[in-house]
Scaffold this active site. Structure first.
Site, PDB file in Angstrom:
ATOM      1  N   CYS A 116       0.818  -1.200   0.000  1.00  0.00           N
ATOM      2  CA  CYS A 116       0.000   0.000   0.000  1.00  0.00           C
ATOM      3  C   CYS A 116       0.858   1.258   0.000  1.00  0.00           C
ATOM      4  CB  CYS A 116      -0.883   0.050   1.253  1.00  0.00           C
ATOM      5  SG  CYS A 116      -1.651  -1.520   1.688  1.00  0.00           S
ATOM      6  N   THR A 117       0.199   2.366  -0.243  1.00  0.00           N
ATOM      7  CA  THR A 117       0.776   3.690  -0.038  1.00  0.00           C
ATOM      8  C   THR A 117      -0.213   4.496   0.792  1.00  0.00           C
ATOM      9  OG1 THR A 117       1.953   3.660  -2.158  1.00  0.00           O
ATOM     10  CG2 THR A 117       1.615   5.810  -1.111  1.00  0.00           C
TER      11      THR A 117
END
Length: 369
Positions: A116-117
């Site tokens: 994820c970011t």
């Protein structure tokens, strides 16, 4: 209305991108018995499809020996899985007509490979904006993504984005209190991860997504949330990204199983008005092939604190490779303005053709604020 305009104009602003779609929204009543809470899913999703998709995820993620390991857990579910999750998982199995073992495995399978970011920012007026992309190696999840509004006493208690059949949350907000997202820490091999899960269940450590949900429901405020997310024993390492409603209420918590390794707060007085977390410790360089952190940092610096808002933050999330072929959905939220919670699903992932053009798009997005 503002978000509708932005989504319609995005194709005109930048390079070609696969269309985004809004996921369905389901209301779950916490006043119902746990076994009955997730029944509204049946009005939104085809049960046969969900069972087929779940089987594909399990087969591609979970080693066969785990099925045998899970059997005693299923036979004594309440002994190993705390309320309300044991009851909710039983209810899901009943509603979907599936095998209880498969539903238990599915819920733990989602804890693997959440690349994820997450970004937390503060504008010049002290408003906190929180954005996240969630990437998974299972494209079928794009068809299982939904927004969930958890209701209590007839009012929204908290909300989030998740997948059908999953009782945890990786993304969510408690209105006027907090926003939370979780990013997997590092790239542990799945066989080691599953051994850790099996042993951790015996000492009642929490899956990372369950702790997100519990914190959204129970935390009184930002500080309470940070303490809970920092100190509760977990089954694996994770990054928790937390936003509040007051200036300075933004932090990235780097966790191991026992407690915090690092706490990295916003520091607007010294130009620390944003923080970016992917899947690697922020004080170390990411792998040479992973440019998500650098692209996001450069874009945020280009926008500047004076021009950051929900819409420009969303544009940063759409940049390649921050948004990529593995991206399932993007969410932008702000606990202070909870009505602006927005998630879009990428049916084919993000496929931009030119990073430079995308950066120019971000710089020009402010006209729609």
């Amino acid at each position: 209305m503002e978000w509708t305009v932005v989504l319609l104009l995005l194709p005109l602003l930048g390079p070609p991108c696969r269309a985004q779609v809004a996921p369905p929204t389901v209301s779950i009543s916490l006043d119902e018995e746990p076994e009955e809470r997730w029944k509204p899913l049946l009005k939104v999703f085809d049960v046969a499809y969900l069972n087929k998709a779940a089987a594909a995820i399990i087969d591609s993620t979970v080693p066969k020996w785990v099925h045998h390991l899970i059997v005693p857990i299923v036979n004594s579910l309440e002994k190993y899985i705390p309320p309300p999750y044991a009851g909710e998982i039983r209810g899901l199995a009943s509603h979907f007509g599936g095998n209880l073992t498969d539903i238990v495995i599915l819920n733990f399978a989602y804890e693997v490979s959440a690349f994820c970011t997450s970004i937390i920012t503060q504008d010049k007026s002290g408003n906190i904006y929180h954005g996240r992309n969630l990437d998974y190696p299972h494209p079928v999840l794009r068809n299982m993504t939904l927004n969930v509004i958890f209701m209590k006493n007839g009012k929204m208690a908290y909300q989030g984005t998740t997948f059908a059949g999953y009782v945890g949350l990786w993304t969510g907000q408690s209105p006027k209190k907090i926003t939370i997202s979780g990013d997997q820490r590092g790239t542990e091999h799945w066989w080691n991860w599953w051994k850790n899960v099996a042993s951790a269940l015996l000492v009642h450590a929490s899956p990372v997504s369950w702790l997100v949900r519990e914190t959204l429901e129970e935390a009184e405020d930002f500080q309470d949330a940070v303490i809970r997310l920092s100190k509760t024993p977990l089954i694996t390492g994770v990054y928790y990204i937390v936003g509040g409603v007051r200036p300075g209420e933004g932090v990235i918590i780097t966790r191991d199983r026992k407690g915090p390794v690092d706490i990295w707060p916003l520091d607007p007085m010294y130009d620390g008005w944003f923080r970016v977390e992917t899947n690697f410790d922020h004080w170390l360089p990411p792998p040479p092939s992973d440019h998500r952190r650098q692209v996001a940092n450069d874009a945020l610096k280009s926008i500047g604190q004076k021009r950051i808002n929900s819409y420009s933050l969303y544009q940063v999330l759409t940049l390649s490779p921050v948004c990529n072929r593995g991206t399932i959905y993007s969410t932008v939220m702000s606990a202070k303005s909870a009505e602006k919670y927005m998630t879009v699903v990428w049916p084919k992932g993000c496929r931009y053709t030119n990073n430079t053009d995308s950066l120019l798009t971000v710089q020009g997005a402010q006209t729609f604020h």
